[in-house]
Scaffold this motif. Structure first.
Motif, short mmCIF file in Angstrom:
data_model
loop_
_atom_site.label_atom_id
_atom_site.label_comp_id
_atom_site.label_asym_id
_atom_site.label_seq_id
_atom_site.Cartn_x
_atom_site.Cartn_y
_atom_site.Cartn_z
N MET A 60 -1.92 0.76 13.01
CA MET A 60 -1.21 0.27 11.84
C MET A 60 -2.16 0.16 10.64
N CYS A 61 -1.68 0.63 9.51
CA CYS A 61 -2.43 0.48 8.26
C CYS A 61 -2.39 -0.99 7.85
N ILE A 62 -3.56 -1.55 7.50
CA ILE A 62 -3.59 -2.97 7.17
C ILE A 62 -2.96 -3.26 5.82
N SER A 63 -2.76 -2.22 5.02
CA SER A 63 -2.22 -2.45 3.69
C SER A 63 -0.69 -2.34 3.66
N CYS A 64 -0.15 -1.21 4.11
CA CYS A 64 1.30 -1.02 4.04
C CYS A 64 1.97 -1.24 5.39
N ARG A 65 1.18 -1.40 6.44
CA ARG A 65 1.68 -1.66 7.79
C ARG A 65 2.47 -0.50 8.39
N CYS A 66 2.32 0.67 7.83
CA CYS A 66 2.96 1.82 8.45
C CYS A 66 2.12 2.22 9.67
N ARG A 67 2.75 2.90 10.61
CA ARG A 67 2.05 3.29 11.83
C ARG A 67 1.81 4.78 11.86
N LEU A 91 -6.75 2.16 7.58
CA LEU A 91 -6.09 2.30 6.29
C LEU A 91 -5.50 3.72 6.24
N CYS A 92 -4.24 3.83 5.84
CA CYS A 92 -3.66 5.17 5.76
C CYS A 92 -4.12 5.85 4.49
N LYS A 93 -3.98 7.18 4.47
CA LYS A 93 -4.51 7.94 3.34
C LYS A 93 -3.69 7.74 2.08
N GLU A 94 -2.43 7.38 2.25
CA GLU A 94 -1.61 7.09 1.07
C GLU A 94 -2.13 5.84 0.36
N CYS A 95 -2.47 4.81 1.15
CA CYS A 95 -2.99 3.58 0.56
C CYS A 95 -4.39 3.79 -0.02
N ALA A 96 -5.16 4.65 0.63
CA ALA A 96 -6.54 4.85 0.20
C ALA A 96 -6.64 5.54 -1.16
#
Ligand code: ZN
Length: 80
Positions: free
Chosen positions: A9-16, A44-49
């Protein structure tokens, strides 16, 4: 071939996402750094990064130096 990557899970948007599509980080003292195989990590997902708003939120949340943190994320995206 079957994808056996664990879902994280991404810690920012919580998407998996599968682990290998996420950026893996850890806290080293007060600094967020690239995960080096030791200690606890987070993802962290790449969208959030690449999302300025999300980066700002994380910078505050972890009390990071914004310039260094953005540079680290850019490097990790380019390497991955
Ligand atoms: Zn995310």
């Amino acid at each position: 071939m079957k994808n056996t990557q664990p879902i994280r899970m991404c810690i920012s948007c919580r998407c998996r996402h599968p682990q290998n599509s996420l950026i893996r980080l850890k806290l080293d003292g007060n600094d967020v750094i690239a995960y080096d195989g030791r200690g606890r990590s987070f993802y962290l997902c790449k969208e959030c990064a690449v999302n300025e708003k999300k980066i700002k939120g994380l910078t505050k949340r972890f009390k990071q130096d914004a310039e260094r943190f953005v540079k680290l994320l850019k490097e990790l995206i380019n390497n991955g």
